[in-house]
Write a protein that holds these residues in place. Structure first.
Motif, PDB file in Angstrom:
ATOM      1  N   GLY A  84      -8.074  -0.685  -1.705  1.00 57.51           N
ATOM      2  CA  GLY A  84      -8.607   0.374  -0.855  1.00 57.51           C
ATOM      3  C   GLY A  84      -8.705   1.722  -1.551  1.00 57.51           C
ATOM      4  N   GLY A  85      -8.440   1.769  -2.818  1.00 59.70           N
ATOM      5  CA  GLY A  85      -8.459   3.025  -3.570  1.00 59.70           C
ATOM      6  C   GLY A  85      -7.045   3.437  -3.954  1.00 59.70           C
ATOM      7  N   GLY A  86      -6.936   4.272  -4.924  1.00 55.96           N
ATOM      8  CA  GLY A  86      -5.633   4.705  -5.413  1.00 55.96           C
ATOM      9  C   GLY A  86      -5.082   3.737  -6.447  1.00 55.96           C
ATOM     10  N   ILE A  87      -3.875   4.018  -6.893  1.00 59.04           N
ATOM     11  CA  ILE A  87      -3.230   3.157  -7.893  1.00 59.04           C
ATOM     12  C   ILE A  87      -1.804   2.867  -7.471  1.00 59.04           C
ATOM     13  N   THR A  88      -1.260   1.824  -8.043  1.00 54.38           N
ATOM     14  CA  THR A  88       0.133   1.453  -7.830  1.00 54.38           C
ATOM     15  C   THR A  88       0.635   0.797  -9.101  1.00 54.38           C
ATOM     16  N   THR A  89       1.884   0.402  -9.109  1.00 54.90           N
ATOM     17  CA  THR A  89       2.437  -0.325 -10.253  1.00 54.90           C
ATOM     18  C   THR A  89       2.888  -1.702  -9.791  1.00 54.90           C
TER      19      THR A  89
END
Length: 132
Positions: A84-89
């Protein structure tokens, strides 16, 4: 120059559509040639007995150069884009790391005839780098 597989007809037979039991077809293997000129954009790591520490260090440098892999207290992490957009690890497991190292590096080992042959990343290197 790529040599043809002597069992090419056998491979074509196995690459047919799925069988009645639903088993997927077997893909024909690519050439197994240790020719760095075929992948000039990929670094080459030559695996030799007693040099695992050097292989691990070289693999770690390749990971660091991507800018998306890093070491944390919980293990090896990578940055991923969210759907949905954005980043994570996410924590990197051994299978994911082995696949990435195989795709990003030309791995070679000496064969019986003393020529360098392509190979997969050694499991010991994968385990060490994954535990960083």
């Amino acid at each position: 120059m790529t040599e043809l597989n002597p069992n090419e007809n056998d491979i074509e037979k196995r690459s047919s559509p799925p069988t009645d039991d639903g088993a997927p077809p077997i893909s024909p293997p690519g050439p197994n040639l240790a020719d760095p000129s075929s992948h000039p954009d990929k670094p080459t790591i030559r695996v030799s007995p007693g040099e695992m520490h050097l292989n691990c260090s070289d693999a770690e440098k390749v990971l660091a150069d991507t800018g998306i892999y890093y070491s944390s207290g919980s293990g090896l992490l990578r940055i991923v884009k969210k759907a949905g957009g954005g980043i994570t690890t996410e924590l990197v497991n051994e299978q994911t790391l082995r696949t990435f190292l195989s795709a990003s590096i030309n791995w070679e080992r000496k064969g019986r005839d003393n020529l360098w042959l392509r190979c997969d990343p050694p499991q010991g290197v994968v385990k060490v780098v994954c535990a960083l």
